[in-house]
Scaffold this active site. Structure first.
Site, PDB file in Angstrom:
ATOM      1  N   ARG A  71     -37.939 -23.133 -72.349  1.00  0.00           N
ATOM      2  CA  ARG A  71     -39.168 -23.375 -73.121  1.00  0.00           C
ATOM      3  C   ARG A  71     -39.896 -22.135 -73.622  1.00  0.00           C
ATOM      4  O   ARG A  71     -40.877 -22.263 -74.341  1.00  0.00           O
ATOM      5  CB  ARG A  71     -40.173 -24.230 -72.312  1.00  0.00           C
ATOM      6  CG  ARG A  71     -39.643 -25.580 -71.885  1.00  0.00           C
ATOM      7  CD  ARG A  71     -39.383 -26.483 -73.067  1.00  0.00           C
ATOM      8  NE  ARG A  71     -39.129 -27.852 -72.665  1.00  0.00           N
ATOM      9  CZ  ARG A  71     -38.135 -28.589 -73.146  1.00  0.00           C
ATOM     10  NH1 ARG A  71     -37.318 -28.108 -74.055  1.00  0.00           N
ATOM     11  NH2 ARG A  71     -37.970 -29.826 -72.753  1.00  0.00           N
ATOM     12  N   ASP A 311     -29.354 -30.231 -67.899  1.00  0.00           N
ATOM     13  CA  ASP A 311     -30.263 -30.590 -69.000  1.00  0.00           C
ATOM     14  C   ASP A 311     -31.713 -30.542 -68.502  1.00  0.00           C
ATOM     15  O   ASP A 311     -32.535 -31.398 -68.854  1.00  0.00           O
ATOM     16  CB  ASP A 311     -29.944 -31.965 -69.598  1.00  0.00           C
ATOM     17  CG  ASP A 311     -30.572 -32.131 -70.982  1.00  0.00           C
ATOM     18  OD1 ASP A 311     -31.252 -31.205 -71.467  1.00  0.00           O
ATOM     19  OD2 ASP A 311     -30.383 -33.205 -71.588  1.00  0.00           O
TER      20      ASP A 311
HETATM   21  O1  DOR Z   1     -33.727 -35.293 -72.806  1.00  0.00           O
HETATM   22  C1  DOR Z   1     -33.578 -34.323 -73.526  1.00  0.00           C
HETATM   23  N1  DOR Z   1     -34.506 -33.336 -73.597  1.00  0.00           N
HETATM   24  N2  DOR Z   1     -32.484 -34.240 -74.311  1.00  0.00           N
HETATM   25  C2  DOR Z   1     -32.348 -33.273 -75.225  1.00  0.00           C
HETATM   26  O2  DOR Z   1     -31.337 -33.253 -75.887  1.00  0.00           O
HETATM   27  C3  DOR Z   1     -33.416 -32.275 -75.449  1.00  0.00           C
HETATM   28  C4  DOR Z   1     -34.218 -32.122 -74.240  1.00  0.00           C
HETATM   29  C5  DOR Z   1     -35.510 -31.362 -74.483  1.00  0.00           C
HETATM   30  O3  DOR Z   1     -35.474 -30.286 -75.080  1.00  0.00           O
HETATM   31  O4  DOR Z   1     -36.556 -31.800 -74.007  1.00  0.00           O
END
Ligand code: DOR
Length: 438
Positions: A71, A311
């Protein structure tokens, strides 16, 4: 007495079972100058060295996450490189691949250099994934050669799939010539539309717009065809449906250079979790029915799936706590991935560690065969990136005690088996007995 020209050991990991790609053995591990100096049973502990007890524990190469959203820059309210890598260390990771959907996105040399600079003091290696297209907008290719020259080995527009097959073909050709890998977020926008959860019985019952499994599967099929034509490596991010796994199984059987990852939430949760409209269960790709969960587990068991990737997608409460269809998708993952794998998968620990450490390290190009120091064999001379795991310890997930700046874990209150005890990054113990050291 130490031999001449031998550095004094700084760290000894004592009494554990060492597991790496070559197998397992009972051994102490001695570290000096950030490298493994000795591996063997009953080694004499030099005075002055830090001793990490590994009794009843497994000593593994550090875990490597192919899919972390740090982020920073742009959404520091949700996570920073410092907090995200601290969470990584506590989860046993010594390297993470940072996704490029930051603000600005990581689609230029300056943006990549900035993250590399910010990560210099992090407690885990941060490998930057570059964007495939400028602004991740799917229109023009990013300057991939410039980014590759800075060490970028994985390119992705994650958060969105590359919609144009023609552009993806060209990107694959560039990546092949650069020795890089493209990682695809498989989602056909014309099918996904505004879906907020898996399209099926639960979405109908709840009145939440559905996203069909087909949106993922058509892009997996398309990209396998493109990999066949270009001969380029492609890595499939967070696969979640039975047909997607089957397509990869067939592509591998045909000898195509494809790899695939799955996320822990896709083998531990189903779309029924959305029943209470709690946006903490909103993720993309969405949680799927049990038959898909079973297929994901079968893919992990038979080697179709190469890696478990978190993820890790932190979102601050002021953005995440919205009505289900408006909330952003994503869940925390770094501190729960290993425990979920141990708890939910009926696989030997060696296989779980292959999926979490040395296989993803190779996909990311961070392993010793690519000149990196991640996921390698625990042997004298190797870089000392290690984690020590108590495979039988249990713990209960408390969102308030996680190191992430965000709290969006779907596992609050769940008791899990397997816990990271110590993590060693470049020879430095960054986690000791479950406590971050900085
Ligand atoms: O759940 C998800 N969050 N899938 C994604 O592909 C992007 C990610 C995010 O950046 O929050």
């Amino acid at each position: 007495m130490s031999e001449p020209n031998r550095s004094e050991p700084t760290l000894v990991i004592r009494g554990g079972i060492v597991i790496d790609a070559t197998g397992e053995r009972r051994a102490d591990v001695v570290v000096a100058n950030g490298r493994i100096q000795e591996v063997g049973e009953g080694l004499v502990v030099p005075t002055g060295a830090t001793v990490l007890d590994a009794g009843g524990c497994v000593v593994s190469p550090g875990l490597v996450d192919l899919h972390t959203h740090l982020r920073e820059p742009g959404h520091e309210e949700a996570e920073t490189i410092e907090t995200g890598t601290r969470a990584a260390s506590l989860g046993g990771y010594t390297a993470v691949v940072a996704m490029p959907n930051t603000n600005p996105p990581l689609d230029s040399a300056d943006a990549v250099r900035n993250v590399v600079e910010l990560a210099r003091t992090a407690t885990a290696q941060v490998a930057v994934a570059g964007a495939i297209t400028v602004g991740r907008a799917g229109q023009r290719l990013a300057p991939m050669a410039e980014l590759a020259a800075l060490g970028v080995r994985l390119f992705t527009d994650d958060g969105a799939g590359v919609q144009s097959a023609g552009l993806m073909r060209r990107a694959l050709e560039y990546a092949r010539d650069l020795g890089a890998t493209l990682a695809q977020h498989c989602e056909d926008g014309s099918l996904a539309c505004d879906g907020a959860m898996h399209e099926g019985a639960w979405s109908s019952r709840l009145g939440i717009p559905g996203m069909p499994a087909l949106a993922e599967e058509v892009m997996v099929a398309r990209d396998i065809a493109l990999a066949r034509v270009t001969g380029s490596r492609i890595h499939f991010l967070h696969l979640s449906t039975a047909p997607s796994i089957e397509l990869v199984r067939q592509a591998k059987a045909a000898g195509l250079p494809v790899t695939a990852e799955v996320a822990p939430h896709h083998f531990s949760l189903t779309d029924a979790c959305a029943a209470g409209y709690d946006p903490v269960f909103k993720v993309n790709p969405p949680l799927r029915p049990q038959c898909d969960v079973d297929a994901v587990k079968a893919g992990l068991a038979d080697g179709t799936v190469d890696a478990i990737a978190t993820d890790h997608a932190p979102h601050a409460p002021e953005f995440k706590d919205l009505p289900f269809d408006l909330a952003p998708p994503g869940v925390l993952g770094l501190q729960t991935a290993l425990s979920l794998a141990i708890t939910e998968l009926d696989l030997p620990l060696t296989r779980i560690l292959a999926l979490l450490s040395w296989q993803p390290a190779a996909i990311a190009g961070l392993d010793p065969s690519n000149g990196g120091g991640q996921g390698g064999v625990i042997t004298p001379g190797a870089e000392s990136n290690l984690c020590v795991i108590d495979p039988t310890a249990t713990w209960t997930v408390d969102p308030m005690t996680l190191a992430s700046r965000s709290r969006n874990t779907p596992y609050a209150g769940r008791t899990l088996t397997g816990r990271v005890r110590h993590t060693v990054f470049k020879g430095e113990p960054v986690v000791i007995d479950g406590e971050a050291q900085r």
